[in-house]
Write an enzyme that holds these catalytic residues in place. Structure first.
Site, mmCIF file in Angstrom:
data_model
loop_
_atom_site.group_PDB
_atom_site.id
_atom_site.type_symbol
_atom_site.label_atom_id
_atom_site.label_comp_id
_atom_site.label_asym_id
_atom_site.label_seq_id
_atom_site.Cartn_x
_atom_site.Cartn_y
_atom_site.Cartn_z
ATOM 1 N N TYR A 1 2.262 1.970 -3.379
ATOM 2 C CA TYR A 1 1.173 2.462 -4.232
ATOM 3 C C TYR A 1 0.907 3.939 -3.927
ATOM 4 C CZ TYR A 1 -3.577 2.847 -6.134
ATOM 5 O OH TYR A 1 -4.691 3.235 -6.826
ATOM 6 N N CYS B 1 -43.874 -18.149 36.180
ATOM 7 C CA CYS B 1 -44.379 -17.659 34.890
ATOM 8 C C CYS B 1 -44.691 -18.841 33.969
ATOM 9 C CB CYS B 1 -43.343 -16.745 34.229
ATOM 10 S SG CYS B 1 -43.849 -16.150 32.596
ATOM 11 N N ASP C 1 0.833 -1.202 0.000
ATOM 12 C CA ASP C 1 0.000 0.000 0.000
ATOM 13 C C ASP C 1 0.869 1.254 0.000
ATOM 14 O OD1 ASP C 1 -2.099 -1.671 0.046
ATOM 15 O OD2 ASP C 1 -2.791 -1.157 2.075
ATOM 16 N N ALA C 2 1.973 1.192 0.740
ATOM 17 C CA ALA C 2 2.846 2.359 0.859
ATOM 18 C C ALA C 2 3.475 2.708 -0.491
ATOM 19 C CB ALA C 2 3.931 2.103 1.896
ATOM 20 N N LYS D 1 -25.887 -14.911 -11.087
ATOM 21 C CA LYS D 1 -26.694 -13.702 -11.211
ATOM 22 C C LYS D 1 -26.414 -12.815 -10.004
ATOM 23 C CE LYS D 1 -31.150 -11.877 -12.447
ATOM 24 N NZ LYS D 1 -31.246 -10.880 -11.392
ATOM 25 N N CYS E 1 -44.545 -8.535 32.806
ATOM 26 C CA CYS E 1 -44.623 -9.696 31.917
ATOM 27 C C CYS E 1 -46.067 -9.879 31.447
ATOM 28 C CB CYS E 1 -44.134 -10.942 32.647
ATOM 29 S SG CYS E 1 -44.404 -12.457 31.715
ATOM 30 N N LYS F 1 -27.320 -18.826 -20.721
ATOM 31 C CA LYS F 1 -27.389 -18.167 -22.021
ATOM 32 C C LYS F 1 -26.992 -19.151 -23.109
ATOM 33 C CE LYS F 1 -26.075 -13.922 -19.740
ATOM 34 N NZ LYS F 1 -25.140 -12.808 -19.561
ATOM 35 N N CYS G 1 -38.265 -11.390 32.268
ATOM 36 C CA CYS G 1 -39.368 -11.521 33.211
ATOM 37 C C CYS G 1 -38.777 -12.107 34.488
ATOM 38 C CB CYS G 1 -40.421 -12.460 32.638
ATOM 39 S SG CYS G 1 -41.520 -13.151 33.882
HETATM 40 O O1 D41 Z 1 -25.367 -11.117 -13.023
HETATM 41 C C1 D41 Z 1 -26.352 -10.582 -13.488
HETATM 42 N N1 D41 Z 1 -27.171 -9.896 -12.734
HETATM 43 C C2 D41 Z 1 -26.669 -10.729 -14.952
HETATM 44 C C3 D41 Z 1 -27.639 -9.917 -15.510
HETATM 45 C C4 D41 Z 1 -25.987 -11.647 -15.786
HETATM 46 N N2 D41 Z 1 -25.025 -12.476 -15.290
HETATM 47 N N3 D41 Z 1 -26.281 -11.723 -17.095
HETATM 48 C C5 D41 Z 1 -27.223 -10.945 -17.644
HETATM 49 N N4 D41 Z 1 -27.466 -11.050 -18.964
HETATM 50 C C6 D41 Z 1 -28.369 -10.284 -19.546
HETATM 51 C C7 D41 Z 1 -28.562 -10.444 -21.015
HETATM 52 C C8 D41 Z 1 -28.676 -11.880 -21.417
HETATM 53 C C9 D41 Z 1 -29.820 -9.731 -21.450
HETATM 54 C C10 D41 Z 1 -27.385 -9.826 -21.706
HETATM 55 C C11 D41 Z 1 -27.948 -9.991 -16.856
HETATM 56 C C12 D41 Z 1 -28.893 -9.192 -17.538
HETATM 57 N N5 D41 Z 1 -29.091 -9.363 -18.885
HETATM 58 C C13 D41 Z 1 -29.727 -8.170 -16.887
HETATM 59 N N6 D41 Z 1 -29.513 -7.571 -15.751
HETATM 60 C C14 D41 Z 1 -30.512 -6.707 -15.509
HETATM 61 C C15 D41 Z 1 -31.364 -6.761 -16.530
HETATM 62 C C16 D41 Z 1 -30.879 -7.666 -17.408
#
Ligand code: D41
Length: 678
Positions: free
Chosen positions: A35, A440, A32-33, A121, A416, A298, A434
């Site tokens: 940096y 009780c 850190d220092a 997600k 109580c 996906k 209580c």
């Molecule tokens: O991690 C997420 N929240 C996340 C959100 C993710 N891993 N992939 C995402 N992929 C999409 C698409 C397929 C439409 C590109 C998303 C989101 N959309 C998304 N987050 C909020 C609205 C849509």
């Protein structure tokens, strides 16, 4: 370039390189220092030459001047939303829809499975980053997908986001847009709240709100102090860059220096593997450093994605598979108090019924009075309720924007509500109590429920509903009375048939020969947990010797300190408690000597085994668990303590995820068995 200008360029590159290794790769290469030293040097030169300052200089990450409002940004390529799946059937239906469409379009042969890219997600905020000629020029929130807010100055303060893409700008498309999630790690969130609390500032209810609040700051200098992070999961405009698969695109974005959550990504074939990913992620969800609310699948092939297209604003090629929501909003109707076994008064929130974490919740704990004040929860508020795993639901905090004018503060009663005795709060304790003791009825009931519990006398069928009736009808005043019960007299109680009455009486009869440790634990002496109770049993050998022990003798027992010794002394100094012990003897309760070597082990824990384990057969694992005092069951429920999952674990694992049951593997089980022997 002058020598000094060259130095500036070098310093900027060097500092950014360290930002990347620290914030993106979690692998700092300088102290850190060191940096700080580089940063100071750059700041000094820039203050002597303000005309050299550029928006992508790392010094600018500390935050520009405050804004009066956020501008709006129209996304060049709309930011899509995501459809949701809440169970395995919906995932299977999604995969079938995708496969059918691709087969109809001739993009997938009948025997082929669809290839998916699986991501976590993250529970944060979707953001689009726009780079022109390699420089970060704009960052915007998703907004409604078409138009978002310009949060560029705030985003610049996030150190894992490169201000300049890696590589020669000449090799890059003119415009590169990266999309992803801004979020906060749990540990950083806790630390931030700690600081906020200390300063008397607003405390955030969860990491998501903290991330959103930090990004919505009009003063970027505040955002700069907030530990925000970013992971890329998609893109917008990228010129003419073309890659065959989603995974290739993410690889490319990563080579540009954008943070990608590579270790958590998996390529899967077909629905079955999607569900495996869901289970695996669910199993380690609690150990991840950040909150996630599900996973995203996906279609990996980008040509196939184009064939699938969109419905409304959501792509047909992707879906979010959500974990059961652990938080929900509901109305706080009232705050009542509950009296525990030791008289502890717990404020309980009465809630408008709300579905959270897979069950309907109507009550949640508020822990104690100080906690209510600290969270500023008022009756009438809309509150956030959290239910994580199998823990008791809790009120996280109020939604202040929704506070009605009639919301009122909770006032701790002075008497109580059950027995009318005074409620007392000692100076150094957060808990009010209580003072009625076993006078009780609430404490009496709780003591009986405790005594009948699995770790105490283990009387199956004697739950709180029955205890309630027995005490309310005046049939039972103490633990000893339990052993005088007749099947006939309880057969008419609520939810009690002749058969269950018989079973209960039999269970009570079986409980007449508990191990001494269990009996001591069943007495419910404050500070005497099951381990201490067992240690005391081994050390003293009989209840009479324990009762006769003076302070010094008690302190001679393993792990007994002044607090425990004092508590035991006080318990047996109470004539009423001695009477109960004598009455138990009269009823024929005969404690059995405690085997020194036996440990609590896995007592009270229920295991479900699924899949193939590397070393042990399921029979062998069962044998080991039972030998250590645990139980093995064939099906997963909320009561399951652990699911032991091996290779090819199926629906039981998924069920465990859905119920929030802890999942371990064979190694985890072995570890548990080993420590159970200690
Ligand atoms: O991690 C997420 N929240 C996340 C959100 C993710 N891993 N992939 C995402 N992929 C999409 C698409 C397929 C439409 C590109 C998303 C989101 N959309 C998304 N987050 C909020 C609205 C849509």
């Amino acid at each position: 370039m002058t020598q000094q200008a060259e130095r500036v360029a070098w310093l900027r590159a060097e500092i950014e390189r360290h930002n990347q290794s620290y914030y993106r790769l979690d692998a700092p290469v300088v102290s850190d220092a060191q940096y700080d030293q580089l940063m100071r040097e750059l700041q000094e030169i820039e203050s002597a030459h303000p005309e050299w300052i550029t928006p992508s200089s790392p010094t600018q990450r500390v935050g520009a001047a405050p804004l009066t409002a956020f501008g709006s940004v129209t996304h060049a390529v709309p930011m899509l939303s995501l459809g949701n799946a809440f169970d395995s059937e919906e995932v299977e239906a999604f995969d079938k829809r995708v496969a059918d469409t691709l087969r109809a379009a001739g993009k997938l042969s009948p025997e082929q499975q669809v290839e998916y890219f699986c991501e976590l997600k993250l529970d944060g905020l979707a953001i689009s980053l726009r780079y022109e000629r390699g420089l970060l020029v704009q960052a915007a929130t998703r907004g409604d997908g078409q138009t978002g807010e310009d949060v560029t100055v705030n985003i610049r303060t996030i150190k894992s986001i490169p201000l300049r893409l890696t590589g020669d700008p000449a090799d890059l498309p003119e415009v590169v847009e990266a999309r992803g999630e801004v979020f906060m790690n749990l540990a950083d969130f806790e630390r931030l709240n700690e600081t906020q609390r200390r300063r008397g500032d607003k405390v955030f209810v969860n990491p998501r709100n903290a991330a959103a609040g930090s990004l919505r700051q009009l003063d970027p200098r505040i955002t700069a102090q907030r530990p925000l992070r970013f992971f890329t999961y998609g893109w917008g405009e990228v010129g003419d860059v073309q890659r065959p698969r989603h995974s290739d695109m993410l690889d490319w974005l990563e080579t540009l220096g954008l943070p990608v959550n590579v270790p958590e990504h998996v390529v899967a074939q077909g629905a079955r593997e999607l569900l495996d990913y869901y289970s695996q992620v669910g199993a380690k969800r609690a150990t991840l450093p950040y909150d996630i609310d599900g996973v995203v699948y996906k279609v990996n092939d980008l040509a196939a994605q184009r064939v699938l297209g969109f419905v409304a604003r959501a792509p047909r090629f992707a879906i979010a598979h959500k974990f059961p929501a652990q938080e929900a909003l509901t109305a706080l109707l009232d705050i009542e108090v509950q009296v525990g076994r030791t008289g502890a008064i717990t404020p309980v929130a009465r809630l408008a019924p709300v579905f959270v974490g897979g069950v309907t919740v109507t009550n949640a704990t508020l822990h104690n009075e100080d906690e209510i004040l600290r969270k500023d929860v008022r009756i009438g508020d809309t509150v956030i309720v959290r239910r994580a795993g199998d823990v008791i639901p809790e009120v996280v905090g109020p939604v202040l924007e929704k506070r009605p004018a009639h919301a009122r503060m909770f006032v701790m009663p002075t008497a109580c509500p059950i027995c009318g005795s005074a409620i007392e709060k000692l100076e150094d304790e957060a808990i009010a109590r209580c003072t009625g003791g076993l006078f009780c009825a609430a404490q009496r009931k709780q003591s009986l429920v405790h005594a009948a519990g699995r770790k105490a006398l283990d009387i199956e069928g004697l739950g709180d509903k029955l205890v309630e009736q027995l005490v309310d009808r005046g049939r039972i005043h103490s633990l000893a009375d339990l052993f005088g019960l007749q099947a006939l007299e309880i057969a008419g109680y609520d939810r009690m048939g002749a058969k269950s009455a018989e079973n209960l009486i039999q269970a009570i009869a079986q409980a007449k020969k508990p191990s001494l440790g269990r009996l001591i634990f069943a007495l419910g002496i404050r500070h005497v947990g099951e381990t201490t109770a067992r240690d005391l049993a081994v050390h003293f050998g009989s209840l009479d010797k324990l009762i006769a022990a003076d302070e010094d003798a008690l302190l001679g027992a393993p792990d007994v300190g002044p607090a425990v010794a004092g508590s035991i002394k006080r318990f047996f100094a109470e004539p009423h408690n001695i009477e109960i012990v004598r009455a138990l003897q009269v009823q024929g309760v005969e404690p059995q000597p405690e085997a020194a070597a036996r440990s609590a082990g896995l007592t009270g824990k229920t295991f479900v085994l699924t899949g193939t384990m590397p070393d042990w057969s399921r029979e062998e694992a069962s044998r080991q668990i039972v030998a250590a005092g645990g139980k093995v069951s064939g099906s997963v429920s909320r009561k399951t303590s652990f699911v032991v999952a091996g290779e090819d674990a199926g629906s039981k694992l998924t069920k465990a995820q859905e119920l929030g049951v802890t999942v371990i593997d064979e190694a985890g089980l072995k570890q548990m068995l080993a420590s159970a022997q200690d």
